[in-house]
Design a protein around this motif. Structure first.
Motif: not given
Length: 104
Positions: A80-81, A84-85, A88
């Motif tokens: 998930a991280a 997100e990265k 973005a």
């Protein structure tokens, strides 16, 4: 978009491998069933893939089960991280090139 797929492969030595690629979309079903007297069951269903994750004991939960559950949670959190990265970065690239909201 590439669809979810699942395949079964049979090796020359007789070993069988099941391989699933789950492409998470709005039609993907992810659910965790919990019970008072048994281990939880995590399910992921999409297209040809139907994945069920639970411990090997029938109701008995060991420290090793907890360790594997935490390892699974850690991997999902990293996944998930990373999403997100990348989201973005993609958003920033779109904003930087001035094409946001413009037709191609």
């Amino acid at each position: 978009m590439t669809a979810t797929t699942a395949s079964v492969r049979f090796g020359a030595d007789g070993a069988t491998t099941v391989q699933s690629y789950v492409r998470l979309t709005a039609s993907t079903y992810i659910h965790c069933c919990t019970y008072e007297d048994a281990a939880p069951i995590l399910t992921i269903q999409d297209g040809a893939a139907d994945i069920t994750i639970t411990n090997p004991g029938r109701g008995e939960v060991t420290e090793e089960d907890v360790r594997f559950g935490r390892a699974l949670a850690e991997a999902v959190n990293r996944y998930a991280a990373e999403l997100e990265k990348h989201a973005a970065a993609n958003h920033a690239e779109t904003a930087d090139d001035g094409s946001a909201g413009q037709a191609a």
